[in-house]
Write a protein that holds these residues in place. Structure first.
Motif, PDB file in Angstrom:
ATOM      1  N   GLU A  18     108.386 -28.181  73.348  1.00  0.00           N
ATOM      2  CA  GLU A  18     109.568 -28.876  73.852  1.00  0.00           C
ATOM      3  C   GLU A  18     110.640 -28.974  72.775  1.00  0.00           C
ATOM      4  O   GLU A  18     111.832 -28.745  73.034  1.00  0.00           O
ATOM      5  CB  GLU A  18     109.177 -30.271  74.344  1.00  0.00           C
ATOM      6  CG  GLU A  18     108.386 -30.280  75.637  1.00  0.00           C
ATOM      7  CD  GLU A  18     107.986 -31.678  76.044  1.00  0.00           C
ATOM      8  OE1 GLU A  18     108.333 -32.629  75.303  1.00  0.00           O
ATOM      9  OE2 GLU A  18     107.334 -31.845  77.088  1.00  0.00           O
ATOM     10  N   ASP A  38     111.020 -27.641  81.504  1.00  0.00           N
ATOM     11  CA  ASP A  38     111.562 -28.740  82.305  1.00  0.00           C
ATOM     12  C   ASP A  38     111.324 -30.086  81.618  1.00  0.00           C
ATOM     13  O   ASP A  38     112.215 -30.953  81.621  1.00  0.00           O
ATOM     14  CB  ASP A  38     110.921 -28.742  83.692  1.00  0.00           C
ATOM     15  CG  ASP A  38     111.313 -27.514  84.503  1.00  0.00           C
ATOM     16  OD1 ASP A  38     112.327 -26.876  84.141  1.00  0.00           O
ATOM     17  OD2 ASP A  38     110.594 -27.186  85.471  1.00  0.00           O
ATOM     18  N   GLY A  39     110.138 -30.263  81.051  1.00  0.00           N
ATOM     19  CA  GLY A  39     109.869 -31.510  80.336  1.00  0.00           C
ATOM     20  C   GLY A  39     110.776 -31.690  79.134  1.00  0.00           C
ATOM     21  O   GLY A  39     111.230 -32.796  78.839  1.00  0.00           O
ATOM     22  N   GLU A  54     113.818 -30.478  78.807  1.00  0.00           N
ATOM     23  CA  GLU A  54     115.159 -30.798  79.291  1.00  0.00           C
ATOM     24  C   GLU A  54     115.236 -32.239  79.790  1.00  0.00           C
ATOM     25  O   GLU A  54     116.229 -32.935  79.564  1.00  0.00           O
ATOM     26  CB  GLU A  54     115.554 -29.822  80.388  1.00  0.00           C
ATOM     27  CG  GLU A  54     115.714 -28.386  79.877  1.00  0.00           C
ATOM     28  CD  GLU A  54     115.888 -27.397  81.008  1.00  0.00           C
ATOM     29  OE1 GLU A  54     115.856 -27.836  82.176  1.00  0.00           O
ATOM     30  OE2 GLU A  54     116.051 -26.186  80.722  1.00  0.00           O
ATOM     31  N   ARG A  55     114.184 -32.711  80.468  1.00  0.00           N
ATOM     32  CA  ARG A  55     114.181 -34.109  80.915  1.00  0.00           C
ATOM     33  C   ARG A  55     114.189 -35.068  79.727  1.00  0.00           C
ATOM     34  O   ARG A  55     114.909 -36.080  79.733  1.00  0.00           O
ATOM     35  CB  ARG A  55     112.949 -34.374  81.792  1.00  0.00           C
ATOM     36  CG  ARG A  55     113.037 -33.794  83.185  1.00  0.00           C
ATOM     37  CD  ARG A  55     111.979 -34.422  84.085  1.00  0.00           C
ATOM     38  NE  ARG A  55     110.633 -34.245  83.543  1.00  0.00           N
ATOM     39  CZ  ARG A  55     109.853 -33.213  83.820  1.00  0.00           C
ATOM     40  NH1 ARG A  55     110.295 -32.254  84.632  1.00  0.00           N
ATOM     41  NH2 ARG A  55     108.641 -33.130  83.309  1.00  0.00           N
ATOM     42  N   ARG A  56     113.397 -34.750  78.714  1.00  0.00           N
ATOM     43  CA  ARG A  56     113.364 -35.610  77.536  1.00  0.00           C
ATOM     44  C   ARG A  56     114.724 -35.614  76.831  1.00  0.00           C
ATOM     45  O   ARG A  56     115.204 -36.657  76.371  1.00  0.00           O
ATOM     46  CB  ARG A  56     112.266 -35.145  76.582  1.00  0.00           C
ATOM     47  CG  ARG A  56     112.018 -36.080  75.412  1.00  0.00           C
ATOM     48  CD  ARG A  56     110.921 -35.498  74.518  1.00  0.00           C
ATOM     49  NE  ARG A  56     109.674 -35.381  75.241  1.00  0.00           N
ATOM     50  CZ  ARG A  56     108.784 -36.351  75.355  1.00  0.00           C
ATOM     51  NH1 ARG A  56     109.024 -37.516  74.778  1.00  0.00           N
ATOM     52  NH2 ARG A  56     107.666 -36.164  76.027  1.00  0.00           N
ATOM     53  N   ARG A  91     117.647 -35.047  78.255  1.00  0.00           N
ATOM     54  CA  ARG A  91     118.587 -35.828  79.070  1.00  0.00           C
ATOM     55  C   ARG A  91     118.353 -37.325  78.909  1.00  0.00           C
ATOM     56  O   ARG A  91     119.309 -38.119  78.839  1.00  0.00           O
ATOM     57  CB  ARG A  91     118.451 -35.429  80.541  1.00  0.00           C
ATOM     58  CG  ARG A  91     119.064 -34.082  80.880  1.00  0.00           C
ATOM     59  CD  ARG A  91     119.206 -33.935  82.393  1.00  0.00           C
ATOM     60  NE  ARG A  91     117.897 -33.943  83.045  1.00  0.00           N
ATOM     61  CZ  ARG A  91     117.194 -32.863  83.324  1.00  0.00           C
ATOM     62  NH1 ARG A  91     117.655 -31.670  82.992  1.00  0.00           N
ATOM     63  NH2 ARG A  91     116.029 -32.957  83.938  1.00  0.00           N
ATOM     64  N   PHE A  92     117.086 -37.732  78.865  1.00  0.00           N
ATOM     65  CA  PHE A  92     116.780 -39.159  78.721  1.00  0.00           C
ATOM     66  C   PHE A  92     117.350 -39.713  77.418  1.00  0.00           C
ATOM     67  O   PHE A  92     118.020 -40.762  77.409  1.00  0.00           O
ATOM     68  CB  PHE A  92     115.262 -39.369  78.769  1.00  0.00           C
ATOM     69  CG  PHE A  92     114.833 -40.765  78.390  1.00  0.00           C
ATOM     70  CD1 PHE A  92     114.957 -41.804  79.293  1.00  0.00           C
ATOM     71  CD2 PHE A  92     114.315 -41.024  77.124  1.00  0.00           C
ATOM     72  CE1 PHE A  92     114.563 -43.089  78.935  1.00  0.00           C
ATOM     73  CE2 PHE A  92     113.923 -42.301  76.771  1.00  0.00           C
ATOM     74  CZ  PHE A  92     114.047 -43.337  77.683  1.00  0.00           C
TER      75      PHE A  92
END
Length: 398
Positions: free
Chosen positions: A175, A314-315, A317-319, A321-322
């Motif tokens: 990631e 995806d994980g 990118e989510r992290r 964004r968070f």
């Protein structure tokens, strides 16, 4: 004895390339020549040169490997059997998946390889395909992930003894690699970059405060595997890491020192102390070659599977964004607090009220004391009179 002119040897880089093209490990070449794995490693690094009968045998092996490579190139359909793939991916080291010359192979995989359907069988395509099919960043990341992740999970398991932590460490490392993909893609050794990041996360001392990692996981079912894993976990983290990189992955001493951010003498001492500790508990593993095979066997025993590369991307990118939204929210809150402070702050200077001071010339207030004789008589007189007050005069009508 001088080298025989009838047995010329290719350069060290070409020796390594021929071995890797034939999907052979250094240990397998060492068995064919009749030497140790460390000797083959030294020949491929160019530190030493074979002489005499060993030179003849090594030249014969390289010639046969060159013929096999030429035949495979002519057919343009290189394939591996499941047994060879599983053996090569057991540890992912220089003798396994991330083989000798890992920077070149991993860098090629990042730039040109197409990820296979099975992550354990990912392999760089021939030069013709590399020139015709440039990859997008997502495809290059998926190729690196399929190339390194399965073996890296097994390595991290040997480093920590925890299956879930091994998978989590590898996923977190990839990631972070996806978040910094331009930097990782241009790195000479992207596989080493990810491996160092995964090892750092796995050996973090903060995991001991996590509730899920306070209890040990079930050990391996085999008694010998369980004993070896217990010995590894009893070593200090620096010794365990040096032993895994040198005897498990197959890095040489300077590369191990560079990856562990230590000097070469310090890394050598850690390696010697780790080998001595393992040999004291398990005398059968005093031979480095046997220790290498046992580490590979222990790593391949646990069927650890990494997540799909798309899930990791995806994980990541989510992290990202968070944390971006969290940073924006914190910045907005800080700006709002500053604005409120500026809005409610006084606009002019108001001097503070000084503390009270004693005024000279004014006698202090005296507390009531005992009654004098005159005051006592007056008090008695008042008490003797009627309590209802004086009599009232009532008018009479005449």
């Amino acid at each position: 004895m001088t080298p025989s002119p009838g047995s010329p040897l290719p350069p060290p880089e070409e020796r390594r390339r021929l071995r890797e093209a034939a999907s052979l490990t250094q240990a397998q070449v060492a068995v064919r020549v009749g030497v140790s794995r460390e000797t083959v490693r030294a020949w491929e690094n160019g530190r030493t040169t074979p002489r005499g009968q060993r030179r003849e045998a090594y030249a014969h092996v390289l010639a046969s490997l060159a013929e096999e490579t030429a035949k495979k190139s002519a057919r343009k359909s290189p394939e591996k059997s499941p047994e060879e793939t599983e053996a090569q991916n057991a540890m992912g080291g220089r003798d396994m998946t991330v083989g000798q010359g890992a920077p070149e192979r991993a860098g090629t995989a990042v730039r040109t390889a197409v990820p296979a359907a099975d992550p354990t069988e990912a392999e760089a395509p021939p030069p013709e395909a590399r020139a015709e099919r440039p990859l997008s960043p997502a495809q290059a990341f998926d190729a690196l992930y399929a190339f390194c992740a399965p073996a890296l999970v097994r390595q991290t398991y040997l480093l920590t003894g925890r299956r879930e932590l091994a998978r989590e460490s590898v996923e977190r490392a990839f990631e972070l690699a996806w978040q910094r993909w331009p930097e990782v893609a241009c790195d000479p050794d992207p596989a080493g970059w990810v491996r160092a990041t995964a090892y750092d996360f796995a050996l973090s001392p903060w995991h001991r405060f996590r509730p899920r990692y306070r209890h040990p996981e079930p050990p391996p079912s085999n008694a010998s595997d369980r004993a070896l894993l217990n010995v590894l976990l009893e070593l200090t983290p620096p010794q365990r890491r040096a032993l895994l990189l040198y005897d498990g992955v197959g890095l040489d001493l300077p590369e191990t020192a560079a990856e562990t951010e230590a000097t070469t003498p310090a890394t050598a001492n850690r390696l010697l102390n780790a080998r001595a500790a393992v040999a004291a508990r398990l005398p059968d593993l005093s031979d480095p070659t046997e220790l290498h095979y046992r580490l590979a066997e222990l790593a391949s025993t646990e069927r650890l599977r990494a997540a799909k590369p798309a899930v990791v991307r995806d994980g990541s990118e989510r992290r990202a964004r968070f944390w971006t939204r969290a940073a924006i929210a914190f910045t907005v809150a800080l700006i709002g607090t500053t604005a409120l402070t500026l809005r409610t702050a006084p606009t002019q200077y108001e001097p503070p009220v000084p503390p009270g001071e004693t005024v000279l010339g004014v006698p202090p207030r005296v507390a009531p004391g005992p009654l004098s004789e005159k005051e006592q008589k007056l008090r008695a007189k008042l008490r003797a009179q009627m309590q209802g007050g004086p009599e009232r005069l009532t008018p009479r009508a005449e």
